[in-house]
Design a protein around this motif. Structure first.
Motif, PDB file in Angstrom:
ATOM      1  N   CYS A 584       1.060  -1.477  -0.038  1.00 25.50           N
ATOM      2  CA  CYS A 584      -0.060   0.084   0.081  1.00 25.50           C
ATOM      3  C   CYS A 584       0.893   1.012  -0.165  1.00 25.50           C
ATOM      4  CB  CYS A 584      -1.177   0.300   1.061  1.00 25.50           C
ATOM      5  SG  CYS A 584      -2.754  -1.319   0.884  1.00 25.50           S
ATOM      6  N   GLU A 585       2.229   1.571   0.937  1.00 24.08           N
ATOM      7  CA  GLU A 585       2.871   2.903   1.000  1.00 24.08           C
ATOM      8  C   GLU A 585       3.471   2.748  -0.334  1.00 24.08           C
ATOM      9  OE1 GLU A 585       5.292   2.465   4.268  1.00 24.08           O
ATOM     10  OE2 GLU A 585       3.657   2.475   5.857  1.00 24.08           O
ATOM     11  N   THR A 586       3.970   1.236  -1.488  1.00 20.32           N
ATOM     12  CA  THR A 586       4.893   1.736  -2.275  1.00 20.32           C
ATOM     13  C   THR A 586       3.307   1.930  -3.647  1.00 20.32           C
ATOM     14  OG1 THR A 586       5.773  -0.165  -1.800  1.00 20.32           O
ATOM     15  CG2 THR A 586       5.910   0.301  -4.223  1.00 20.32           C
ATOM     16  N   ARG A 587       2.346   1.728  -3.479  1.00 22.22           N
ATOM     17  CA  ARG A 587       1.785   1.999  -5.018  1.00 22.22           C
ATOM     18  C   ARG A 587       0.841   3.111  -4.501  1.00 22.22           C
ATOM     19  NH1 ARG A 587      -1.222  -3.126  -6.372  1.00 22.22           N
ATOM     20  NH2 ARG A 587      -1.857  -1.954  -8.416  1.00 22.22           N
ATOM     21  N   LEU A 588       0.653   3.491  -3.098  1.00 18.34           N
ATOM     22  CA  LEU A 588      -0.185   4.880  -2.363  1.00 18.34           C
ATOM     23  C   LEU A 588       1.117   5.707  -1.604  1.00 18.34           C
ATOM     24  CD1 LEU A 588      -3.548   2.910  -1.293  1.00 18.34           C
ATOM     25  CD2 LEU A 588      -2.832   4.537  -3.859  1.00 18.34           C
ATOM     26  N   PRO A 589       0.852   6.407  -2.502  1.00 19.60           N
ATOM     27  CA  PRO A 589       2.850   7.478  -1.652  1.00 19.60           C
ATOM     28  C   PRO A 589       2.048   8.340  -0.387  1.00 19.60           C
ATOM     29  CG  PRO A 589       2.474   7.834  -3.948  1.00 19.60           C
ATOM     30  CD  PRO A 589       0.907   6.601  -4.110  1.00 19.60           C
ATOM     31  N   GLU A 590       0.797   8.349  -0.824  1.00 16.26           N
ATOM     32  CA  GLU A 590      -0.518   9.266   0.035  1.00 16.26           C
ATOM     33  C   GLU A 590      -0.749   7.865   1.385  1.00 16.26           C
ATOM     34  OE1 GLU A 590      -0.065  13.055   0.617  1.00 16.26           O
ATOM     35  OE2 GLU A 590       0.775  12.832  -1.618  1.00 16.26           O
ATOM     36  N   PHE A 591      -0.987   7.005   0.997  1.00 15.93           N
ATOM     37  CA  PHE A 591      -1.752   6.256   2.578  1.00 15.93           C
ATOM     38  C   PHE A 591      -0.638   6.726   3.618  1.00 15.93           C
ATOM     39  CE2 PHE A 591      -1.111   1.817   4.041  1.00 15.93           C
ATOM     40  CZ  PHE A 591      -2.778   1.936   3.952  1.00 15.93           C
ATOM     41  N   ASN A 592      -2.455   6.583   4.612  1.00 12.58           N
ATOM     42  CA  ASN A 592      -2.423   6.683   5.519  1.00 12.58           C
ATOM     43  C   ASN A 592      -1.901   5.402   6.495  1.00 12.58           C
ATOM     44  OD1 ASN A 592      -1.565   7.263   8.641  1.00 12.58           O
ATOM     45  ND2 ASN A 592      -3.216   8.714   8.742  1.00 12.58           N
ATOM     46  N   THR A 593      -1.320   5.244   7.145  1.00 16.65           N
ATOM     47  CA  THR A 593      -1.314   3.452   8.272  1.00 16.65           C
ATOM     48  C   THR A 593      -1.744   3.603   9.110  1.00 16.65           C
ATOM     49  OG1 THR A 593       1.251   3.871   9.163  1.00 16.65           O
ATOM     50  CG2 THR A 593       1.009   3.321   6.920  1.00 16.65           C
ATOM     51  N   ASN A 594      -2.601   4.331   9.300  1.00 17.32           N
ATOM     52  CA  ASN A 594      -3.032   4.657  10.786  1.00 17.32           C
ATOM     53  C   ASN A 594      -4.507   4.108  10.592  1.00 17.32           C
ATOM     54  OD1 ASN A 594      -1.171   5.265  12.478  1.00 17.32           O
ATOM     55  ND2 ASN A 594      -0.993   7.331  12.072  1.00 17.32           N
ATOM     56  N   LEU A 595      -5.058   4.693   9.160  1.00 17.08           N
ATOM     57  CA  LEU A 595      -6.481   4.298   8.290  1.00 17.08           C
ATOM     58  C   LEU A 595      -6.715   2.725   7.863  1.00 17.08           C
ATOM     59  CD1 LEU A 595      -7.066   7.799   7.393  1.00 17.08           C
ATOM     60  CD2 LEU A 595      -8.137   6.414   8.651  1.00 17.08           C
ATOM     61  N   ARG A 596      -5.307   1.771   8.217  1.00 16.48           N
ATOM     62  CA  ARG A 596      -5.570   0.393   8.141  1.00 16.48           C
ATOM     63  C   ARG A 596      -7.313  -0.158   7.942  1.00 16.48           C
ATOM     64  NH1 ARG A 596      -1.970  -4.530   9.107  1.00 16.48           N
ATOM     65  NH2 ARG A 596      -2.674  -6.316   7.891  1.00 16.48           N
ATOM     66  N   ARG A 597      -7.380   0.168   9.265  1.00 17.51           N
ATOM     67  CA  ARG A 597      -8.967  -0.705   9.112  1.00 17.51           C
ATOM     68  C   ARG A 597      -9.978   0.879   9.233  1.00 17.51           C
ATOM     69  NH1 ARG A 597     -10.282  -5.510   9.654  1.00 17.51           N
ATOM     70  NH2 ARG A 597     -12.334  -4.641  10.955  1.00 17.51           N
ATOM     71  N   GLY A 598      -9.844   1.335   9.936  1.00 23.20           N
ATOM     72  CA  GLY A 598     -10.947   2.861  10.159  1.00 23.20           C
ATOM     73  C   GLY A 598     -11.216   2.496  10.801  1.00 23.20           C
ATOM     74  N   SER A 599     -12.930   3.489  11.065  1.00 23.33           N
ATOM     75  CA  SER A 599     -12.834   3.132  12.910  1.00 23.33           C
ATOM     76  C   SER A 599     -13.923   2.863  13.247  1.00 23.33           C
ATOM     77  CB  SER A 599     -13.070   5.225  12.972  1.00 23.33           C
ATOM     78  OG  SER A 599     -13.446   5.446  12.059  1.00 23.33           O
TER      79      SER A 599
END
Length: 974
Positions: A584-599
């Motif tokens: 995810c971090e490689t293909r989505l530069p703006e990806f936020n790892t803290n939002l993996r599963r949402g809330s």
């Protein structure tokens, strides 16, 4: 008599070879004719011989005279005996034994309804089915009669003409009328007469022979609900019909006016609009021409936001959100798609970019890219102009205060391109690719009138400005727009949009702004926000290149959804993609790892949670309430009391019936339900072969448990599948000290029975089909449906099945049947049904039901909708309207639910055999006392309900007669 026994029993008691018409029916005695009668017969015979012979139709022809030689008398077999005794022989219609006609005759349905309409009303057949049957019989009879006329073999029984058959006004049996009030009566064996229920039970004795009659629930005089209650019932029905029609119309309007997007995503939300304005970096190679290089394709997803320092070509358009979670959790970078059309907004929002909030559609006809854009704000930016003569970036003549729509790129204007100076004033663009045409958009301002020659930096303009194009460097510029000074002279910039002529369509087109003649000391003018739009290749959406790119970007979007774990990404999608979270971090530069599963919980997890909540709530209620729920004391005394009066055993004997059980039918139903469960489960296991999502596996196990529970209850309780294979026993005890109807282990006081009706086989088929639908694996199917590649418009089916599974758990396995019966009641126009609805409205506890419905809808619907929002764009006013809507609809739902307790829609069906005419329905009042320590009357009314018992017996006719009060039946007659 033949009436007392079945015809097959009578035949077996005699020698079949000697069973003839003369053996069954006595020959009428002949009397000697008088002289006048003989003379009249001779005259008629002579007259017939003199007349010309003509071919008679079957209805004008009598039975031909027998030949002189005595034929061998026809032997009557079972097939001959069961033929309709009123139809012509050529029709060959089978009849049904009608015990109410004379001493009993075999009549087909058409003759039965035609000759004895009053008696036929006792059958209480369904009116639409009866009408359809009448039409079918009429067509079949007409065809048979026409064929018989052509063959010349038509005859009528007994020499009766068609007129004698149809003209039966005087043949109505008068005994079908009640002997007391002349209403429709039912045959009572106690005095061999017809009486209606009211007259028969009015005094507790038969009006004809004064025999004691036991008052049952059918004999109770129902209170008059009054005009107000009946009017309210009509109001509730009309209100529900209006709400349903409005709902269907809104759904249709929502689907028909939903915006169409470039890549085929469905806009989310109710009545969605293209309210997201975006500016995207066009990734096609425009400079290389619009061939197969990709220049004819729109910008693919994931989109890249415009950067004015690096972006050469821009896509400025309106968009809508198709994944609210992805859009919010990606900081508005993903989850939206460009709009191609938006029927709901095209007439309400302007298309002109100079207007406020324009609708910039990526339309099919004029889809394209801005290949030239300059707002004259950044001096360091590489100039897109090939030359600018006597023009400079400044605010001498002001600037455009209404910047063009640039999507998600913030723009603040502070400068413009101001022209002044000597000899030449012009600006020419670089070579642009306008192969398929385009347009030029800009803002123009001519110097306003000023009274001081040397007091202003923007001198008054008196000369015109022109715009020109050149298709190649080898040709001259051609003028295609002239803008007069007096019209554009003033204090503000004016927007201009002009299409480029066809002669200027090329991949090296240049556009030039010029002032041909001017006064060197004045005639100042300025340009701002110049943009040139280049059209895409026509029918770009039908190209193979576009379809291939669509498949690629669909996988990219699905990968982004799985990275953020939105509802749009299922475990099946992850298995198909071979999803790896580390990518995810490689293909989505703006990806936020803290939002993996949402809330929040996913939608399928929420459905399973509601299923468990409904099951636990019902279990707790039953555990607590069963300690206090008891039958009314009077009903218990009737059930537990033994026979004390032996003298009345012959008058009030016990009658036992058996519920028909057919193993072939039970196997068929079980195969359908179990087969559906196995198919869905196989699809699920096959899709999850390489997936180890623990949460989803737990949800699937819970869903399987609920589906198996529903199927087991239906097969055992409704379709009667048991290990012992014993037929269900139904016993009616008419003794005054008892008065009960026992169905299996369930004991129903006859005082609570309100109605009994015979039903057609079609009615039983409908109920069976509805029960099978409610027994399908709904919970498991809602999880499995996402494994299929469905159309965007069908994605809601998964949520719909989940809601149906929750309703099944709340309202029982017959919830579909309840819905069907409730619609029948609400749409009924019969006065008796309206009176029943009026009495249901007068029941206690309706206010409590409305309050409970309002509270629960507020908690579940409003709480679910607001709790699953991922943005804060909803206003307080919208939340308040949603709050009121949930309360109103919940209160109406609670009111309808309370009214349904007063009508027989709670189905208790016993469908253990193939649907046939041996099916009947018994309505009774299942009354319970308050399930609390205070015996509250409102709680008693809320927990009591009317039940519709559907059962198929071996002798429905006798069962109906017993429950309707025809108690004086001899044992030999049963």
């Amino acid at each position: 008599m033949l009436v007392q026994y079945h015809h097959s029993q009578y035949i077996t008691s005699m020698n079949p070879t000697t069973l003839t018409k003369s053996a069954l029916f006595s020959t009428p005695t002949t009397t000697k004719l008088t002289a006048s009668e003989e003379r009249h017969n001779k005259e008629q015979a002579t007259k017939r011989k003199s007349e010309k012979k003509k071919k008679l139709r079957w209805k004008d022809r009598v039975t031909p005279q027998p030949p002189k030689e005595e034929p061998k008398e026809q032997v009557i077999d079972d097939e001959c005996l069961t033929q309709c005794s009123r139809c012509p022989a050529h029709r060959n219609r089978k009849g049904t034994f009608r015990p109410l006609i004379g001493n009993g005759e075999y009549l087909c349905d058409a003759c039965y309804q035609n000759e004895f309409p009053c008696t036929a009303m006792v059958d209480e057949n369904n009116k639409p089915l009866k009408l359809m049957s009448n039409v079918t019989n009429a067509i079949m009879n007409k065809a048979s009669d026409t064929a018989a006329d052509l063959k010349g073999v038509a005859t009528t029984p007994g020499g009766r003409t068609d007129k004698a058959i149809t003209s039966n006004t005087e043949d109505y049996p008068s005994e079908v009328e009640c002997r007391s009030c002349l209403e429709r009566g039912i045959f009572r064996r106690c005095c061999s007469a017809y009486y209606c229920h009211a007259c028969y039970h009015r005094q507790g004795q038969c009006p004809g022979c004064q025999t004691d009659v036991v008052l049952t629930g059918l004999a109770k005089e129902k209170p008059d609900p009054g005009k107000i209650a009946v009017g309210v019932s009509w109001g509730v029905s009309i209100l529900l019909v209006i709400i349903s029609c409005i709902g269907i119309a809104l759904v249709y309007y929502n689907e028909s006016t939903t915006p169409t997007t470039v890549w085929g995503h469905s806009c989310r939300g109710w009545l969605p609009v293209c309210d997201v304005s975006v500016c995207l970096d066009y990734d096609g190679d425009v400079d290389s021409g619009y061939g197969e290089s990709g220049g004819s394709l729109p910008a693919a997803q994931p989109h890249k936001v415009c950067d004015r320092n690096t972006t050469t070509n821009q896509v400025v358009a309106s968009a809508c959100v198709y994944d609210t979670e992805l859009y919010a959790w990606s900081n508005n970078l993903l989850g939206y798609d460009l709009c191609v059309s938006s029927p709901r907004e095209e007439t309400t929002r302007p298309r002109n970019v100079s207007e406020a909030n324009p609708l910039l559609l990526y339309s099919e006809d004029t889809s394209g890219v801005y290949v030239f854009d300059d707002d004259f704000e950044d001096v360091k930016k590489a100039s897109p102009w090939s030359e600018i003569i006597n023009g400079e970036m400044s605010d001498a003549c002001g600037f455009n205060t209404r910047p063009p729509e640039r999507g998600n790129e913030p723009t603040v204007n502070t400068k413009a391109l101001v022209f002044k100076g000597l000899n030449t004033r012009q600006a020419t663009t670089t070579e642009l690719d306008l192969t398929y045409g385009g347009r030029v958009e800009f803002y123009l301002k001519m110097g306003p009138i000023s009274y001081g020659m040397f007091n202003t930096e923007c001198k008054t303009a008196y000369s015109d400005v022109i715009i020109e194009y050149r298709a190649s460097v080898d040709t001259d510029f051609i003028t295609f727009g002239v803008y007069q000074a007096y019209h554009y002279r003033g204090s503000s910039f004016k927007f201009i949009s002009v299409d480029i002529p066809r002669e200027g369509h090329s991949n090296t087109t240049q556009i030039r702004f010029r002032q041909p003649s001017f006064d060197a000391l004045r005639d100042h003018w300025a340009l701002d926000d110049v943009r040139i739009y280049s059209n895409l290749k026509p029918e770009w959406e039908e190209s193979d290149k576009f379809r291939d790119r669509k498949e690629e970007q669909d996988e990219d979007v699905l990968f982004a959804q799985c990275c953020y774990n939105t509802d749009q990404c299922s475990v099946f999608d992850k298995a198909r993609l071979g999803f790896d979270f580390d990518d995810c971090e490689t293909r989505l530069p703006e990806f936020n790892t803290n939002l993996r599963r949402g809330s929040r919980l996913k939608l399928y997890e929420l459905f399973i949670f509601y299923l468990c909540l409904a099951a636990i709530s019902k279990m707790i209620y039953h555990l607590v309430a069963e300690r206090f729920i008891n039958r009314s004391k009077a009903s218990e005394d009737k059930v537990t009391c033994k026979h004390q009066v032996q003298d009345n055993d012959d008058l009030f004997p016990r009658r036992s019936f058996l519920c028909r059980v057919q193993v072939s039918w039970q196997c068929l139903v079980a195969s359908i339900l179990v087969g559906a469960l196995i198919c869905v489960l196989y699809r699920l296991l096959d899709s999850l072969a390489s997936n180890t999502d623990g949460t989803f596996i737990v949800c699937c196990c819970i869903a399987v448990m609920f589906d198996i529970k529903a199927i087991g209850m239906l097969l055992s309780q409704v379709f009667g599948i048991q290990w012992q294979r014993k037929p269900l026993k139904v016993e009616v005890d008419l003794h005054p000290d008892q008065g009960t109807l026992q169905v299996g282990s369930k004991i129903i006081p006859l005082s609570e029975v309100t109605d009994i009706k015979s039903q057609t086989s079609a009615y039983c088929w409908i109920l069976t089909l509805l029960h099978i639908i409610s027994g399908l694996p709904l919970a498991l199917a809602s999880l499995t449906l996402s494994s299929f590649d469905l159309l965007p418009s069908l994605e809601v089916c998964s949520s719909l099945l989940g809601c149906l599974a929750i309703l099944r758990e709340v309202f029982g396995t017959s919830f579909v049947v309840k819905f069907y019966l409730a619609i029948q009641w609400l749409l009924s126009t019969k006065l008796q049904d309206r009176d029943d609805l009026g009495r249901a409205i007068q029941r206690k506890g309706l206010l409590q039901f409305s309050l409970i419905g309002a509270c629960f809808s507020l908690v579940f619907i409003f709480g679910t909708i607001t709790g699953r929002r991922v943005d804060d764009k909803t206003s307080t006013g919208d939340n308040f309207l949603l709050f009121l809507l949930c309360i109103c609809l919940g209160a109406l739902f609670g009111l309808v639910l309370g009214i349904s307790r007063g009508i027989s829609i709670h189905c208790d069906a016993r469908l253990s055999s193939w649907p046939s005419k041996s099916c009947c329905t018994v309505s009774f009042h299942d009354q319970v006392v308050c399930p609390c320590l205070f015996s509250c009357g409102y709680c008693t009314s809320m927990n009591s309900r009317y039940v519709l018992l559907v059962i198929a017996l071996d002798d429905v006719y006798t069962f109906k007669r017993i429950l309707r009060g025809n108690n004086n039946l001899k044992k030999a007659e049963i």
